[in-house]
Design a protein around this motif. Structure first.
Motif, short mmCIF file in Angstrom:
data_model
loop_
_atom_site.label_atom_id
_atom_site.label_comp_id
_atom_site.label_asym_id
_atom_site.label_seq_id
_atom_site.Cartn_x
_atom_site.Cartn_y
_atom_site.Cartn_z
N VAL A 171 76.92 36.52 81.98
CA VAL A 171 76.58 37.94 81.88
C VAL A 171 75.59 38.17 80.76
O VAL A 171 75.90 37.91 79.58
N ASP A 172 74.41 38.63 81.11
CA ASP A 172 73.43 39.05 80.09
C ASP A 172 73.78 40.46 79.63
O ASP A 172 74.28 41.28 80.41
N GLU A 173 73.49 40.74 78.36
CA GLU A 173 73.89 42.01 77.75
C GLU A 173 75.37 42.26 78.00
O GLU A 173 75.79 43.29 78.54
N ALA A 174 76.18 41.30 77.59
CA ALA A 174 77.61 41.32 77.90
C ALA A 174 78.32 42.54 77.31
O ALA A 174 79.29 43.03 77.89
N ASP A 175 77.85 43.04 76.17
CA ASP A 175 78.52 44.20 75.58
C ASP A 175 78.37 45.42 76.47
O ASP A 175 79.30 46.21 76.63
N SER A 176 77.19 45.58 77.08
CA SER A 176 76.97 46.72 77.97
C SER A 176 77.81 46.60 79.23
O SER A 176 78.44 47.57 79.67
N VAL A 177 77.83 45.40 79.83
CA VAL A 177 78.51 45.21 81.11
C VAL A 177 80.02 45.16 80.95
O VAL A 177 80.76 45.80 81.70
N LEU A 178 80.50 44.39 79.98
CA LEU A 178 81.94 44.16 79.85
C LEU A 178 82.66 45.22 79.02
O LEU A 178 83.88 45.34 79.11
N GLN B 115 86.23 45.91 84.72
CA GLN B 115 87.17 45.12 83.92
C GLN B 115 87.96 44.16 84.78
O GLN B 115 88.14 42.99 84.45
N ARG B 116 88.42 44.65 85.90
CA ARG B 116 89.22 43.81 86.78
C ARG B 116 88.35 42.84 87.57
O ARG B 116 88.73 41.69 87.80
N PHE B 117 87.19 43.29 87.98
CA PHE B 117 86.31 42.44 88.78
C PHE B 117 85.92 41.17 88.04
O PHE B 117 85.99 40.07 88.58
N PHE B 118 85.53 41.31 86.78
CA PHE B 118 85.06 40.13 86.05
C PHE B 118 86.20 39.18 85.70
O PHE B 118 85.95 38.01 85.43
N ARG B 119 87.42 39.66 85.73
CA ARG B 119 88.55 38.76 85.51
C ARG B 119 88.87 37.94 86.74
O ARG B 119 89.70 37.03 86.69
N LEU B 120 88.20 38.23 87.87
CA LEU B 120 88.39 37.44 89.08
C LEU B 120 87.59 36.13 89.06
O LEU B 120 87.88 35.21 89.82
N TYR B 121 86.57 36.06 88.20
CA TYR B 121 85.77 34.83 88.12
C TYR B 121 86.61 33.71 87.52
O TYR B 121 87.36 33.91 86.56
N ARG B 122 86.44 32.52 88.08
CA ARG B 122 87.13 31.36 87.53
C ARG B 122 86.60 31.01 86.14
O ARG B 122 87.34 30.54 85.28
N LYS B 123 85.30 31.20 85.94
CA LYS B 123 84.70 30.93 84.64
C LYS B 123 83.77 32.08 84.29
O LYS B 123 82.89 32.44 85.07
N ASP C 290 83.53 43.95 68.81
CA ASP C 290 84.53 44.11 69.86
C ASP C 290 85.12 42.78 70.30
O ASP C 290 85.58 42.64 71.43
N ARG C 291 85.12 41.80 69.40
CA ARG C 291 85.59 40.47 69.80
C ARG C 291 87.06 40.47 70.19
O ARG C 291 87.47 39.73 71.09
N GLN C 292 87.88 41.30 69.52
CA GLN C 292 89.30 41.35 69.86
C GLN C 292 89.53 41.90 71.26
O GLN C 292 90.37 41.39 72.02
N GLU C 293 88.77 42.94 71.62
CA GLU C 293 88.91 43.51 72.95
C GLU C 293 88.41 42.55 74.02
O GLU C 293 89.01 42.44 75.10
N ILE C 294 87.30 41.86 73.74
CA ILE C 294 86.78 40.87 74.68
C ILE C 294 87.83 39.78 74.93
O ILE C 294 88.04 39.34 76.06
N TRP C 295 88.49 39.34 73.86
CA TRP C 295 89.52 38.32 74.02
C TRP C 295 90.71 38.84 74.81
O TRP C 295 91.21 38.17 75.72
N ARG C 296 91.17 40.05 74.48
CA ARG C 296 92.37 40.58 75.13
C ARG C 296 92.18 40.77 76.63
O ARG C 296 93.08 40.49 77.42
N ILE C 297 90.99 41.23 77.03
CA ILE C 297 90.76 41.55 78.44
C ILE C 297 90.26 40.34 79.22
O ILE C 297 90.73 40.06 80.33
N TYR C 298 89.31 39.61 78.65
CA TYR C 298 88.65 38.54 79.40
C TYR C 298 89.00 37.14 78.90
O TYR C 298 88.60 36.15 79.53
N HIS C 299 89.69 37.04 77.76
CA HIS C 299 90.02 35.74 77.16
C HIS C 299 88.77 34.90 76.92
O HIS C 299 88.77 33.69 77.17
N CYS C 300 87.73 35.54 76.46
CA CYS C 300 86.49 34.85 76.10
C CYS C 300 86.28 34.96 74.59
O CYS C 300 86.14 36.08 74.07
N LEU D 274 92.74 49.99 82.44
CA LEU D 274 93.50 48.76 82.67
C LEU D 274 94.90 49.08 83.21
O LEU D 274 95.38 48.43 84.14
N LYS D 275 95.56 50.09 82.62
CA LYS D 275 96.88 50.46 83.09
C LYS D 275 96.83 50.98 84.52
O LYS D 275 97.73 50.70 85.32
#
Length: 680
Positions: free
Chosen positions: A270-277, A425-433, A444-454, A663-664
């Motif tokens: 994902v380019d410009e990951a902050d905007s997209v994710l 949020q849910r769509f990108f969690r469907l990717y295997r990688k 926003d590193r904590q939020e990125i980790w919590r939602i996407y585990h990246c 998310l809820k």
């Protein structure tokens, strides 16, 4: 560019016996709905601790050390002929295709691709770009400063993903960048034995199918998510691999599969990951169908007429902080009197008529033309709040879009029924990688980790940043602020330096343009109504004496190169006309200049009438800032700057709460509406 050997079967081909399903389709059906569950309770607490530990792991140092090894390994290929280099790439491709790669193979492959880029494009990847590529290959979000060459860095992990044979989606922020990057990087991929394609809006399904069949596909997040939902609708009752197996046994193996365009969600960069994710994460993507209702259309028209007769404060109150409109008891009573003779049908129930009028008032008071939307070709077109770009394929839900059409006296389009929906949020969690890159995401590193585990890996710049930040100025009113901005533009323009002014809305950019026109200052305007020439305007913004007014982050992904003599004059000067809700968006704007060690300056002009302070500042903060703004030339000191940062923190906290609510809602839909299809 589409270069693939896949052949399509036409409707005139004679019937063929049942054939094996494509491997990509099998994988997609087998993994359907395999969304990673977000932890709850003690699991969420433990996961947050892991995220904080992940943040202090020295990944940057590790990837930089590996990047230096890659640079050293490239010397092996310096004197190798193109033919032998292609053969070596083919051998590496087999190793990755069979899943036998080792860490040493990754470094060797990166060294080979780096050599290919130098031969085919005449560009040499810096060590920091290689480190960013290694971080993405490891499933991380790489924070690489604006102008450091993220597009080139993405070719490294994308090539390896293409070699694995299951496809790779490189997601950009608009169709233009997807087409440009696919075209510019095609020689590199082809040298490595891969085919590359891109997806853009008007493509027919057959071309989309070919594009997704390529090894590397460049596309936007909106297009790929929409194609995902369309495929789910095409599948219909075919809910997964077991259904496909039963259909194969029954001799109907391809029922519902011939119309699919995708081959699964394996790898995304994902380019410009902050905007997209992050910024667009709360936006649900919805596939809808028409449901004409003449009575409903008339109700929106009548509601707009009734709302125009109600008086602010007496009949209704507007809470701009929470973006809500509420009717007062006097307003409800007046509404009852106004609809005498109309208390039939949809107006008979108090709750329904009040909701219609509230929606009309919301459209009138909180949604403004040239800010949240523009009128284009006789219809409402939404403006993306974060990028300033038009979104012609989107509409507001729950009748808000129709209420705005009624306000603007346009033809009201009937509301549409939802056929399928999914949040980003849910769509990108469907990717295997999942991996990505951006210039600003560490906040926003904590939020990125919590939602996407990246994990987020900040990568240093190739050369030191020497941009000079001027103190922010806080003024009492918007009128005084714009006058100060124009004065600053004139002062810097006399020096011959290029100036980039960032605004938050089309209305603000047009207002500033009118002020500059009055003074006879030639300038370029880039906003949602003038997006066609976006890349050309931004690319030329660094020429001497050039004045460019751009909404928000328009032009993101296009380099602003300083013209001849500009660095000697002090570089490009960036002016922010407001603070944004997220501080990283301010950093993105400032990062438009002073790249690769070039000089430059940046500063912001604020007023107490800015949306940030009107919506998010507590009363005691506004009082303190009013004292600071009493001086017309007031600059923010350490104390007042902390107050502004606190208001920004309040805005970010509310945005995070909104994303949590999405998310809820996703979890609730999955648990309670599972019978309707897990992805819809």
């Amino acid at each position: 560019m589409i270069s693939t050997t896949t052949t399509a079967r036409t409707s005139f081909d004679p019937p063929q016996p049942p054939r094996a399903l494509p491997s990509g389709t099998w994988r997609m059906l087998a993994n359907r709905g395999a969304t990673r569950k977000l932890p709850k309770g003690l699991d969420a607490w433990w996961d947050a601790i892991i995220g904080r530990v992940q943040a202090i792991v020295p990944r940057r140092a590790w990837h930089l050390r590996r990047a230096h090894r890659v640079v050293a390994l490239q010397k092996r290929f310096a004197n190798v002929s193109d033919r032998r280099l292609r053969r070596r790439a083919e051998h590496l491709r087999y190793a990755f295709r069979l899943g036998r790669e080792k860490p040493a193979h990754v470094q060797l492959a990166f060294a080979l691709i780096r050599e290919v880029i130098e031969r085919e494009l005449g560009l040499q990847l810096h060590t920091v770009q290689v480190a960013a590529g290694l971080a993405m290959e490891a499933g991380c979000i790489a924070e690489l400063a604006t102008g450091e060459g993220k597009t080139l860095a993405a070719t490294l992990p994308a090539t390896l993903a293409g070699w694995r044979g299951r496809g790779c989606h490189v997601l950009t922020v608009n169709d233009y960048l997807a087409q440009r990057d696919a075209h510019d990087m095609a020689k590199v991929y082809q040298f490595c034995g891969l085919c590359v394609a891109h997806i853009e809006g008007p493509m027919p399904p057959s071309d989309r199918r070919h594009a997704y069949a390529a090894d590397v596909t460049y596309c936007t997040n909106k297009e790929v998510a929409a194609d995902f939902l369309r495929d789910r609708l095409t599948l219909g009752s075919l809910r997964g691999l077991p259904s496909a197996l039963l259909g194969k046994i029954a001799g109907d193996a391809h029922r519902g599969l011939d119309g699919l365009v995708m081959r699964g969600l394996q790898c995304a960069i994902v380019d410009e990951a902050d905007s997209v994710l992050i910024d667009e994460a709360v936006t649900p993507l919805i596939i809808s169908g028409s449901s004409p209702n003449a009575e409903q259309v008339q109700a929106f028209e009548r509601a707009a007429i009734l709302a125009a007769e109600l008086e602010p404060r007496h009949d209704f109150r507007v809470d701009r902080r929470f973006q809500e409109v509420t009717l007062t008891p006097a307003g409800r009573a007046r509404l009852v009197r106004m609809i005498e003779g109309l208390d039939e049908g949809i107006w008979a129930g108090a709750r329904r008529r009040e909701e219609l009028v509230r929606q009309a008032l919301t459209a009138r008071e909180l949604y403004l033309q040239d800010k949240q939307y523009v009128v284009h070709d006789g219809r409402i077109v939404i403006v993306d709040e974060f990028t300033g770009r038009l979104m012609p394929d989107r509409t507001w839900r729950d009748g808000l879009h129709q209420a705005i059409e009624a306000k603007e006296n346009l033809q009201i389009q009937p509301m549409k029924g939802t056929l399928a929906r999914i949040s980003f949020q849910r769509f990108f969690r469907l990717y295997r990688k999942l991996a990505g890159m951006t210039g600003t995401v560490v906040e926003d590193r904590q939020e990125i980790w919590r939602i996407y585990h990246c994990p987020v890996v900040p990568i240093p710049t190739h050369r030191p940043v020497i941009r000079r930040h001027l103190p922010d100025r806080l003024l009492a009113t918007a009128e005084v602020k714009w006058a100060a901005i124009v004065e600053e533009i004139c002062r810097v323009h006399e020096q011959g330096r290029p100036i980039l002014i960032g605004t938050r809305s089309v209305r603000a950019s047009e207002h500033l343009s009118a002020l500059l026109t009055e003074l006879g200052l030639e300038h370029q305007v880039l906003n949602a109504t003038r997006h066609a020439e976006e890349a050309q305007i931004v690319a030329a913004a660094g020429q001497p004496g050039r004045i460019t007014v751009a909404t928000n982050m328009a032009g993101r992904g296009t380099d602003i190169k300083p013209g001849r003599g500009v660095p000697e004059q002090g570089g490009v000067h960036v002016i922010a006309t407001e603070r944004h809700e997220a501080g990283r968006i301010d950093r993105q704007l400032y990062g438009r200049t002073s790249r690769q060690g070039d000089p430059g300056t940046a500063g912001a002009y604020l007023s107490l009438e800015d949306e940030l302070f009107v919506r998010y500042a507590p009363k005691w903060v506004r009082w303190c800032l009013t004292v600071c703004a009493a001086n017309k030339r007031s600059t923010l000191g350490p104390g007042s700057r902390k107050l502004v940062d606190y208001v920004q923190h309040c805005a970010q906290r509310r945005a995070r709460a909104q994303r949590n609510s999405v998310l809820k809602a996703d979890d609730w839909l999955e648990e309670n509406l599972g019978f309707a299809g897990r992805e819809m």
